[in-house]
Design a protein around this motif. Structure first.
Motif, PDB file in Angstrom:
ATOM      1  N   ASP A  94       0.818  -1.218   0.000  1.00 31.52           N
ATOM      2  CA  ASP A  94       0.000   0.000   0.000  1.00 31.52           C
ATOM      3  C   ASP A  94       0.850   1.265   0.000  1.00 31.52           C
ATOM      4  O   ASP A  94       0.537   2.236  -0.696  1.00 31.52           O
ATOM      5  N   GLU A  95       1.919   1.265   0.778  1.00 32.82           N
ATOM      6  CA  GLU A  95       2.771   2.448   0.864  1.00 32.82           C
ATOM      7  C   GLU A  95       3.490   2.702  -0.466  1.00 32.82           C
ATOM      8  O   GLU A  95       3.561   3.848  -0.942  1.00 32.82           O
ATOM      9  N   GLU A  96       4.009   1.635  -1.072  1.00 34.67           N
ATOM     10  CA  GLU A  96       4.679   1.773  -2.364  1.00 34.67           C
ATOM     11  C   GLU A  96       3.702   2.238  -3.443  1.00 34.67           C
ATOM     12  O   GLU A  96       4.018   3.121  -4.249  1.00 34.67           O
ATOM     13  N   ASP A  97       2.513   1.631  -3.441  1.00 34.95           N
ATOM     14  CA  ASP A  97       1.509   1.986  -4.446  1.00 34.95           C
ATOM     15  C   ASP A  97       1.134   3.463  -4.330  1.00 34.95           C
ATOM     16  O   ASP A  97       1.016   4.166  -5.341  1.00 34.95           O
ATOM     17  N   ALA A  98       0.942   3.936  -3.102  1.00 34.05           N
ATOM     18  CA  ALA A  98       0.569   5.337  -2.887  1.00 34.05           C
ATOM     19  C   ALA A  98       1.674   6.271  -3.379  1.00 34.05           C
ATOM     20  O   ALA A  98       1.393   7.314  -3.987  1.00 34.05           O
ATOM     21  N   TYR A  99       2.928   5.901  -3.132  1.00 32.47           N
ATOM     22  CA  TYR A  99       4.059   6.729  -3.589  1.00 32.47           C
ATOM     23  C   TYR A  99       4.121   6.764  -5.114  1.00 32.47           C
ATOM     24  O   TYR A  99       4.270   7.836  -5.721  1.00 32.47           O
ATOM     25  N   ALA A 141      -5.962  14.647  -2.429  1.00 29.75           N
ATOM     26  CA  ALA A 141      -4.922  13.779  -2.993  1.00 29.75           C
ATOM     27  C   ALA A 141      -4.658  12.595  -2.074  1.00 29.75           C
ATOM     28  O   ALA A 141      -4.349  11.485  -2.539  1.00 29.75           O
ATOM     29  N   LEU A 142      -4.789  12.808  -0.765  1.00 32.14           N
ATOM     30  CA  LEU A 142      -4.628  11.705   0.187  1.00 32.14           C
ATOM     31  C   LEU A 142      -5.858  10.806   0.168  1.00 32.14           C
ATOM     32  O   LEU A 142      -5.745   9.578   0.130  1.00 32.14           O
ATOM     33  N   GLY A 143      -7.036  11.399   0.158  1.00 33.21           N
ATOM     34  CA  GLY A 143      -8.273  10.630   0.248  1.00 33.21           C
ATOM     35  C   GLY A 143      -8.506   9.702  -0.921  1.00 33.21           C
ATOM     36  O   GLY A 143      -9.063   8.611  -0.756  1.00 33.21           O
ATOM     37  N   ILE A 144      -8.064  10.101  -2.110  1.00 33.14           N
ATOM     38  CA  ILE A 144      -8.308   9.271  -3.291  1.00 33.14           C
ATOM     39  C   ILE A 144      -7.593   7.923  -3.173  1.00 33.14           C
ATOM     40  O   ILE A 144      -8.023   6.928  -3.744  1.00 33.14           O
ATOM     41  N   LYS A 145      -6.529   7.889  -2.375  1.00 28.72           N
ATOM     42  CA  LYS A 145      -5.789   6.636  -2.172  1.00 28.72           C
ATOM     43  C   LYS A 145      -6.491   5.716  -1.177  1.00 28.72           C
ATOM     44  O   LYS A 145      -6.184   4.534  -1.104  1.00 28.72           O
ATOM     45  N   TYR A 146      -7.409   6.276  -0.421  1.00 27.17           N
ATOM     46  CA  TYR A 146      -8.144   5.489   0.574  1.00 27.17           C
ATOM     47  C   TYR A 146      -9.640   5.492   0.268  1.00 27.17           C
ATOM     48  O   TYR A 146     -10.471   5.405   1.160  1.00 27.17           O
ATOM     49  N   VAL A 164     -16.751   2.473   2.312  1.00 25.28           N
ATOM     50  CA  VAL A 164     -17.290   1.530   3.313  1.00 25.28           C
ATOM     51  C   VAL A 164     -18.042   2.309   4.388  1.00 25.28           C
ATOM     52  O   VAL A 164     -19.130   1.895   4.835  1.00 25.28           O
ATOM     53  N   ASP A 165     -17.500   3.448   4.794  1.00 26.14           N
ATOM     54  CA  ASP A 165     -18.176   4.249   5.826  1.00 26.14           C
ATOM     55  C   ASP A 165     -19.466   4.891   5.298  1.00 26.14           C
ATOM     56  O   ASP A 165     -20.473   4.960   6.020  1.00 26.14           O
TER      57      ASP A 165
END
Length: 364
Positions: free
Chosen positions: A203-208, A346-351, A357-358
């Motif tokens: 997940d961390e690599e993909d986000a980067y 930009a952060l939210g699109i990765k999650y 789900v919420d």
């Protein structure tokens, strides 16, 4: 906007990562399939002009020249005033005669499955074209006057490094391509890479990688308008129909339709389809289903969700209904409201999956 999707399931070969609705191309099967497609069109009483037509797959270009012409003749009655007429192709099954055929039947947008311009990476995912072949087809398409070209890319491939993706984008930029779709590799069950236990980016690599690819495409003047899609001249009108959760007609093996609050799913069985039993199931969508689907699709778009539009469409106070979810992700810097649109950062699109789900958990 009236939109028609046409699924062609045939492929000359099956890539090591693919789990789409597809079968190996056989001439006789393709002939029977086109006949069955004609039956579905007549049985559904499809008529009139469509604003967008999208022929996807599978690999539509795996059909022979004469089969492609048969298909395009079948669709011609619906294309008299079409604004965007797209077809998916692979470089290895394309030639000059097929491009001429596309122009004859008013196709004005071509989506080319390149995935990467690095030959060693192509061989690892069992793609059967070369970088040079892809470039030649792109140049030939442009030579014949089709300027609206999408290139599909994948990142996270075996042995791929981030600089390889940048090099792919450099080639796209030099070729003056107007639209790019780029996806992180996903491994579905029963695909070769899954069976070989290939390890995806974490997940961390993909986000980067995602951030860096976004940054580099922006440097090349691409406009980011959906999670995985970028344009210079215009977005894909047909795909915007999906992302705006509007009605559309889908025909062919495994195709879906959305019409008048019903979702229809066609069979994935070629035998059933040949026997004219094309419909697998239908489902009436209730108000909450449709509301969530508009949220799910809308948050994929960089523009986000039109809050006032949601209030009017569903007779709700959207902000009040989802206040707890919105507040939670405001504080996490993953959602914002700008100009009456709720959108991911930009952060939210990765999650996005976590956010959805919420939203799904909220009930009246």
């Amino acid at each position: 906007m009236r939109a028609l999707y046409v699924h062609i399931p045939f492929c000359d070969h099956i890539c090591s990562y693919c789990d789409f609705c597809k079968v190996f191309y056989q001439h006789d099967w393709a002939e029977r399939y086109l006949d069955a497609l004609s039956f579905e069109i007549e049985d559904k009483k499809i008529y009139g002009d469509y604003d967008t037509i999208y022929i996807g797959g599978g690999t539509p270009s795996s059909l022979s020249f004469h089969q492609l012409e048969k298909l395009l003749k079948l669709l011609e009655p619906f294309s008299h005033n079409v604004k965007e007429y797209s077809i998916e192709v692979n470089p290895e099954s394309m030639d000059e005669e097929k491009i001429k055929l596309f122009i004859k039947y008013h196709i004005n947008r071509i989506s080319i499955g390149v995935q990467t311009f690095h030959d060693d990476l192509l061989s690892r995912i069992e793609r059967y074209h070369t970088s040079q072949k892809a470039i030649e087809i792109i140049q030939l398409v442009k030579q014949y006057g089709i300027k609206d070209i999408n290139i599909d890319l994948i990142y996270g491939l075996p042995n791929q490094q981030l600089h390889h993706v940048f090099e792919d984008i450099d080639i796209i930029d030099k070729l003056d391509i107007s639209h790019v779709s780029i996806y992180s590799l996903i491994l579905e069950d029963h695909t070769l890479l899954k069976n070989q236990n290939y390890q995806l980016l974490n997940d961390e690599e993909d986000a980067y990688w995602y951030d860096e690819i976004n940054r580099y495409l922006k440097e090349k003047d691409f406009i980011h308008y959906e999670v995985s899609n970028y344009y210079k001249i215009k977005p894909s009108y047909h795909n915007l129909v999906y992302w705006h959760d509007e009605d559309y007609e889908g025909i062919g093996l495994g195709a879906h339709s959305l019409k008048n609050h019903y979702r229809y799913e066609n069979t994935r069985s070629l035998t059933q389809y040949f026997n004219h039993h094309y419909l697998y199931q239908s489902e009436k969508l209730n108000n909450e289903d449709e509301l969530f689907e508009k949220i799910m699709m809308g948050l994929r778009l960089i523009e986000g969700i039109d809050i006032e539009g949601m209030n009017q469409c569903f007779n709700i106070d959207f902000i009040r209904k989802y206040q707890n979810v919105i507040d939670k992700y405001f504080h996490l810097n993953m959602l914002v409201i700008k100009g009456n649109y709720l959108k991911t950062t930009a952060l939210g699109i990765k999650y996005l999956n976590n956010i959805l789900v919420d939203f799904l958990s909220i009930e009246d």
